[in-house]
Design a protein around this motif. Structure first.
Motif, PDB file in Angstrom:
ATOM      1  N   GLY A  94       0.536  -1.390   0.227  1.00 13.85           N
ATOM      2  CA  GLY A  94      -0.039   0.041  -0.334  1.00 13.85           C
ATOM      3  C   GLY A  94       0.391   1.398  -0.021  1.00 13.85           C
ATOM      4  O   GLY A  94       0.931   2.276  -0.923  1.00 13.85           O
ATOM      5  N   PRO A  95       2.207   1.467   0.632  1.00 19.33           N
ATOM      6  CA  PRO A  95       2.011   2.450   1.006  1.00 19.33           C
ATOM      7  C   PRO A  95       3.339   2.970   0.008  1.00 19.33           C
ATOM      8  O   PRO A  95       3.259   3.440  -0.555  1.00 19.33           O
ATOM      9  N   LEU A  96       3.784   2.126  -1.013  1.00 17.39           N
ATOM     10  CA  LEU A  96       4.422   1.821  -2.538  1.00 17.39           C
ATOM     11  C   LEU A  96       4.218   2.486  -2.775  1.00 17.39           C
ATOM     12  O   LEU A  96       4.097   3.105  -4.464  1.00 17.39           O
ATOM     13  N   ALA A  97       2.550   2.390  -3.520  1.00 17.77           N
ATOM     14  CA  ALA A  97       1.822   1.671  -4.777  1.00 17.77           C
ATOM     15  C   ALA A  97       1.029   3.663  -4.563  1.00 17.77           C
ATOM     16  O   ALA A  97       1.429   4.295  -5.853  1.00 17.77           O
ATOM     17  N   PHE A  98       0.444   4.197  -3.395  1.00 19.78           N
ATOM     18  CA  PHE A  98       0.668   5.480  -2.582  1.00 19.78           C
ATOM     19  C   PHE A  98       1.795   6.047  -2.658  1.00 19.78           C
ATOM     20  O   PHE A  98       1.416   8.043  -4.105  1.00 19.78           O
ATOM     21  N   LEU A  99       2.377   5.919  -2.326  1.00 21.05           N
ATOM     22  CA  LEU A  99       4.449   6.582  -2.739  1.00 21.05           C
ATOM     23  C   LEU A  99       4.285   6.954  -4.761  1.00 21.05           C
ATOM     24  O   LEU A  99       4.785   7.981  -5.151  1.00 21.05           O
ATOM     25  N   GLY A 100       3.641   6.192  -5.403  1.00 22.67           N
ATOM     26  CA  GLY A 100       4.119   5.792  -7.231  1.00 22.67           C
ATOM     27  C   GLY A 100       3.231   6.775  -7.332  1.00 22.67           C
ATOM     28  O   GLY A 100       3.239   6.803  -8.270  1.00 22.67           O
ATOM     29  N   ALA A 101       2.197   7.084  -6.798  1.00 24.21           N
ATOM     30  CA  ALA A 101       1.331   7.917  -7.607  1.00 24.21           C
ATOM     31  C   ALA A 101       0.878   8.827  -6.793  1.00 24.21           C
ATOM     32  O   ALA A 101       0.351  10.308  -7.470  1.00 24.21           O
TER      33      ALA A 101
END
Length: 277
Positions: free
Chosen positions: A186-193
């Motif tokens: 979740g954190p990496l997906a949000f960071l990428g977005a």
């Protein structure tokens, strides 16, 4: 300070109106602000209220000690509360009011420290502009995901999960898969977005395509489903890592190679069939 809360459900509005009326009478409290979904005007019937109570520094230890009494002064429908050591925040009092039931997080912060924050809460009441002045001292700083911190942990977590699955500790494995979603994917997906968010909160609305991918990491109450979920988590993690520019295609660390091979051997050791990683 006069403020209306007409955009909120009745229970939330009634609580805030009562709290704003009560807080000036509580010795030591010098400010009240609302954060979380209140800031964006996104409160619905399922939302909790995230409130910051600014406290005179000299009064802060005493206010913290009698937090439950303060919670009851804000609204007499206070039922119970507990402090937030489970999330590393002893200044937090997690409260339930009602009926009707309402979850409210009260964070008691010394005025000396209130400028250290992850967001700009909406000031509901303050003494002599003290919160306004404190917030002007520093900008909010949201704790973004740290890819290096995650990489240092991910493969050890993946090996641990593989062992739990092979031993037959399926519920322990399911808890571990939850950790991977909350602390890694979740954190990496949000960071990428480029989206500020915590764990996987509201990921269904904010990143619906990725949320669909995330379903593959949930697993079921059997070894085969957990193996498939762990393989999916590894696949999603390496994809997010590559999308973020971390690591190079075809280059892996010794720990990644060893853990990948270990997880790849899980199906055979369990008599399940082939691995996908």
């Amino acid at each position: 300070m006069v403020r209306t809360y007409n955009h909120m459900p009745t229970r939330h509005r009634a609580f805030l109106e009562r709290a704003v009326e009560a807080v000036p009478g509580i010795d030591g409290i010098v400010g009240l602000a609302a954060g979380g979904s209140f800031i964006a005007g996104e409160i619905d019937e399922f939302s909790d209220l995230d409130l910051v109570l600014a406290v005179e520094p000299a009064a802060w230890p005493e206010i913290l000690d009698r937090g439950q009494a303060v919670a009851a002064e804000l609204d007499p429908s206070f039922l119970a509360g507990f402090t937030g050591e489970h999330v590393g925040e002893p200044r937090l009092l997690v409260c339930l009011y009602g009926p009707p039931l309402l979850h409210v997080d009260l964070k008691f912060v010394s005025l000396d420290d209130v400028h250290e924050r992850i967001e700009d809460p909406v000031i509901l009441w303050e003494v002599d502009g003290c919160l306004t002045a404190a917030f002007a001292r520093a900008a909010p700083r949201y704790p973004a995901a740290d890819p290096d911190w995650i990489e240092d942990r991910f493969w050890i977590w993946a090996h641990y999960l593989a062992d739990k699955i092979e031993r037959g500790e399926i519920f322990e494995a399911l808890d571990g898969l939850t950790l991977l979603r909350v602390a890694v994917l979740g954190p990496l997906a949000f960071l990428g977005a480029g989206v500020e968010a915590t764990g996987v909160r509201r990921i269904e609305d904010r990143l619906p395509a990725f949320a669909t991918d995330l379903e593959r990491t949930v697993g079921g109450v059997d070894a085969a489903a957990c193996v498939a979920a762990l393989e999916a988590a590894i696949e999603l993690y390496t994809g997010l890592r590559a999308a973020g520019g971390e690591g190079s295609e075809g280059e892996t660390s010794p720990i990644e190679r060893e853990v990948r091979a270990y997880v790849a051997g899980l199906p055979a050791r369990l008599g399940l069939g082939g691995s996908r990683i």
